[in-house]
Design a protein around this motif. Structure first.
Motif, short mmCIF file in Angstrom:
data_model
loop_
_atom_site.label_atom_id
_atom_site.label_comp_id
_atom_site.label_asym_id
_atom_site.label_seq_id
_atom_site.Cartn_x
_atom_site.Cartn_y
_atom_site.Cartn_z
N TYR A 36 0.78 -1.21 0.06
CA TYR A 36 -0.14 0.26 0.07
C TYR A 36 0.92 1.12 -0.03
O TYR A 36 0.46 2.17 -0.66
N LEU A 37 1.93 1.25 0.60
CA LEU A 37 2.74 2.33 0.68
C LEU A 37 3.38 2.60 -0.84
O LEU A 37 3.59 3.92 -1.02
N VAL A 40 0.85 4.14 -2.73
CA VAL A 40 0.67 6.01 -2.58
C VAL A 40 1.75 6.58 -3.07
O VAL A 40 1.60 7.64 -3.50
N LEU A 41 2.89 6.08 -2.95
CA LEU A 41 4.29 6.65 -3.52
C LEU A 41 3.95 6.95 -4.93
O LEU A 41 4.06 8.08 -5.30
N LEU A 42 3.44 5.94 -5.37
CA LEU A 42 3.22 5.95 -7.07
C LEU A 42 2.25 7.00 -7.27
O LEU A 42 2.44 7.83 -8.41
N ARG A 43 1.15 6.65 -6.51
CA ARG A 43 0.05 7.76 -6.75
C ARG A 43 0.31 9.12 -6.66
O ARG A 43 -0.35 9.88 -7.32
N TYR A 44 1.24 9.62 -5.89
CA TYR A 44 1.14 10.95 -5.55
C TYR A 44 2.47 11.45 -6.03
O TYR A 44 2.77 12.55 -5.53
N VAL A 77 -7.40 11.59 2.04
CA VAL A 77 -6.91 12.24 3.19
C VAL A 77 -5.93 11.73 3.89
O VAL A 77 -4.95 12.01 4.34
N GLY A 78 -6.04 10.26 4.28
CA GLY A 78 -5.42 9.43 5.01
C GLY A 78 -3.79 9.44 4.41
O GLY A 78 -2.79 9.52 4.90
N ASP A 79 -4.04 9.25 3.04
CA ASP A 79 -2.77 9.06 2.08
C ASP A 79 -1.94 10.21 2.16
O ASP A 79 -0.78 10.31 2.36
N GLY A 106 -4.73 11.31 9.68
CA GLY A 106 -4.52 10.34 8.75
C GLY A 106 -5.08 8.83 9.51
O GLY A 106 -5.76 8.12 8.53
N ARG A 107 -4.79 8.70 10.59
CA ARG A 107 -5.28 7.50 11.12
C ARG A 107 -6.56 7.43 11.29
O ARG A 107 -7.35 6.38 10.92
#
Length: 155
Positions: A36-37, A40-44, A77-79, A106-107
């Protein structure tokens, strides 16, 4: 060591950076959290608006939504809070809030996704909410890597 993966695909580069962060922290994420991390890095990685969001307001607005729209908004928002807390802690300082502010929002956002989605997603987001600080530590360790090895990350 870094030269070997700098020319890989974006997924390979981010995975290698996460692995290097493990070496720095001595802690590993579980496979789902690690995947997942990287997602997220790829997505943003090319999001030029990432730091312009008012996460607290976005979180409150997401809570007013329903269904899948709510879950998606809370996930976003969490990401974003995860990335700000782990990679850009100076943003918190400039906004006169603590990194814990972003961690808390985020949590809570990830827990909101878990509460609003079906079982498979719920389990993932509950795990992400529980391991949020560990995710932030991993990103913080990545932030400490030499500048030439971290694509799209400015210190």
């Amino acid at each position: 060591m870094f030269a070997a993966f700098r020319n890989g695909t974006p997924v390979e580069v981010w995975q290698a950076l996460v692995q290097e962060a493990y070496e720095r922290t001595g802690r590993r994420l579980d496979e789902s959290s690690e995947s997942y991390l990287v997602f997220v890095l790829l997505r943003y990685q090319a999001d030029s608006q990432l730091l312009s969001h008012a996460q607290g307001l976005d979180w409150l607005q997401a809570l007013e939504l329903v269904g899948r729209t709510r879950a998606d908004a809370l996930r976003d928002v969490g990401d974003r809070c995860l990335l700000v807390a782990g990679l850009f802690p100076g943003v918190a300082e400039r906004r006169r809030v603590s990194v814990d502010y972003f961690v808390s929002i985020g949590r809570s956002a990830y827990q909101g996704v878990a509460d609003a989605t079906r079982q498979a997603y719920a389990e993932l987001y509950e795990q992400l909410a529980r391991s949020y600080r560990e995710l932030v530590r991993t990103l913080d360790a990545m932030r400490a890597l030499p500048r030439s090895t971290t694509p799209g990350i400015t210190h």
